[in-house]
Scaffold this active site. Structure first.
Site, PDB file in Angstrom:
ATOM      1  N   HIS A 127       0.614   4.355  -2.673  1.00 58.18           N
ATOM      2  CA  HIS A 127       0.336   5.732  -2.260  1.00 58.18           C
ATOM      3  C   HIS A 127       1.494   6.664  -2.589  1.00 58.18           C
ATOM      4  CE1 HIS A 127      -3.425   5.568   0.406  1.00 58.18           C
ATOM      5  NE2 HIS A 127      -3.377   4.440  -0.304  1.00 58.18           N
ATOM      6  N   HIS A 153      -5.957  -6.003  -2.460  1.00 62.52           N
ATOM      7  CA  HIS A 153      -6.845  -6.075  -1.306  1.00 62.52           C
ATOM      8  C   HIS A 153      -7.155  -7.516  -0.899  1.00 62.52           C
ATOM      9  CE1 HIS A 153      -8.560  -1.710  -1.666  1.00 62.52           C
ATOM     10  NE2 HIS A 153      -7.269  -1.754  -1.364  1.00 62.52           N
ATOM     11  N   ARG A 164       0.831  -1.203   0.000  1.00 60.02           N
ATOM     12  CA  ARG A 164       0.000   0.000   0.000  1.00 60.02           C
ATOM     13  C   ARG A 164       0.870   1.260   0.000  1.00 60.02           C
ATOM     14  NH1 ARG A 164      -5.202   1.163   1.048  1.00 60.02           N
ATOM     15  NH2 ARG A 164      -5.746   3.164   1.984  1.00 60.02           N
ATOM     16  N   ASN A 176      -3.826   9.043   3.674  1.00 63.02           N
ATOM     17  CA  ASN A 176      -2.631   8.441   4.263  1.00 63.02           C
ATOM     18  C   ASN A 176      -2.654   8.368   5.784  1.00 63.02           C
ATOM     19  OD1 ASN A 176      -1.515   8.231   1.685  1.00 63.02           O
ATOM     20  ND2 ASN A 176      -0.480  10.210   1.820  1.00 63.02           N
TER      21      ASN A 176
END
Length: 322
Positions: free
Chosen positions: A67, A194, A63, A95
């Site tokens: 990001h 996910h 992740r 975040n």
């Protein structure tokens, strides 16, 4: 004639020089082969230890990379702290409550600096850690192209604007990924990340109370620990994949077929839209998912990297060099 020949040779030499310079700016899987040959093994060792202590960390490192790349490109801007008047991205809404793993990146940086001081960028560490976190949870591997450099800037505004919302519909998701040069297929494959990891009640509350395209027993299960009232149990965690929460596999897509996607944005991938066929394919064909995931991860890792003399090699991943 001699003058013409001389000019032609100079022109060719200039072309070769430009070609050589351009080639030097590109990412390469062998970038540190001579300058820091222990880099990849060091990253794998630290990531393995981190996941051994906290199995969720593999998903968190994946992740973190996502990001980072979606804001200014894959330049480690997400790692920069707020210092003085400098504003980083860590406190951006997408975040602040969902990104972790900064300590693992710092541990890797310290280990790499001990053997190869001033050579390896924080951006490359983030990219390689994401790959190793995926592999250590049972996912596919790929050759990571390296040679990124670290940004001296960050953009909280861009993070708030460009990172896809968990409440986004399919059209918004396709647009968000398309703006980064990623196709709808890339988006659907990357969403398969996910299949590992967890998210907080505050993030999935709207899905389990407001959406109609949700399996009701599943909604009730999640409601048992996540009350409808904002501010109550906001940080309670639930797995993004109901079936195999810490194994990188294709079970996430099976959840979507049963209307058990935890996030609204997850279920949008299988909701009578353009990605339904692909979700069905991934749910029954793990190899196809893995192959497309690898392709999409490589593409994402190539979003606007800083190379050559751009940016810097940060000594401390959390702050710009003096």
């Amino acid at each position: 004639m001699a003058s013409s020949t001389s000019g032609h040779c100079l022109f060719l030499a200039a072309l070769l020089l430009l070609s050589s310079a351009a080639y030097g700016q590109q990412l390469s899987t062998s970038f540190y082969a001579t300058s820091c040959p222990s880099f990849e093994s060091t990253v794998r060792s630290v990531v393995s230890s981190a996941i051994g202590s906290d199995p969720r960390m593999g998903a968190s490192l994946l992740r973190l990379f996502f990001h980072d790349c979606f804001v200014q490109g894959c330049d480690a801007s997400i790692l920069l702290d707020d210092v003085g008047t400098f504003v980083g991205e860590k406190t951006a809404l997408p975040n602040a409550n969902s990104v972790r793993g900064y300590d693992v990146i710092n541990n890797i940086k310290a280990a790499v600096e001990a053997s190869c001081p001033g050579i390896v960028s924080c951006a490359d560490i983030v990219a390689l850690a994401a790959r190793d976190g995926t592999v250590l949870l049972g996912g596919p591997t790929w050759n990571v192209s390296l040679g990124r450099r670290d940004s001296t800037t960050a953009s909280k505004d861009e993070a708030n604007r460009d990172l896809p919302s968990p409440a986004a519909n399919l059209s918004a998701l396709i647009t968000a990924f398309g703006n980064k040069g990623l196709s709808a297929q890339d988006m659907t494959a990357l969403s398969g990340a996910h299949t590992v990891g967890f998210t907080q009640c505050r993030v999935y509350r709207g899905r389990i109370y407001n959406d109609t395209n949700i399996n009701q027993p599943f909604a009730k299960l999640r409601q048992s620990n996540c009350p409808a009232t904002p501010g109550v149990n906001d940080t309670v965690l639930a797995p993004l994949d109901l079936q195999t929460e810490l194994a990188f596999d294709n079970a996430y897509y099976g959840d979507l077929l049963k209307s058990k996607g935890l996030l609204h944005s997850d279920q949008e991938l299988y909701n009578g839209g353009s990605q339904d066929t692909l979700v069905k394919k991934y749910s029954s064909n793990s190899a196809a998912f893995f192959a497309d995931f690898v392709t999409a991860m490589i593409k994402m890792g190539n979003i606007n990297p800083l190379t050559g003399t751009s940016g810097q090699i940060r000594a401390n991943c959390a702050v710009v060099n003096n």
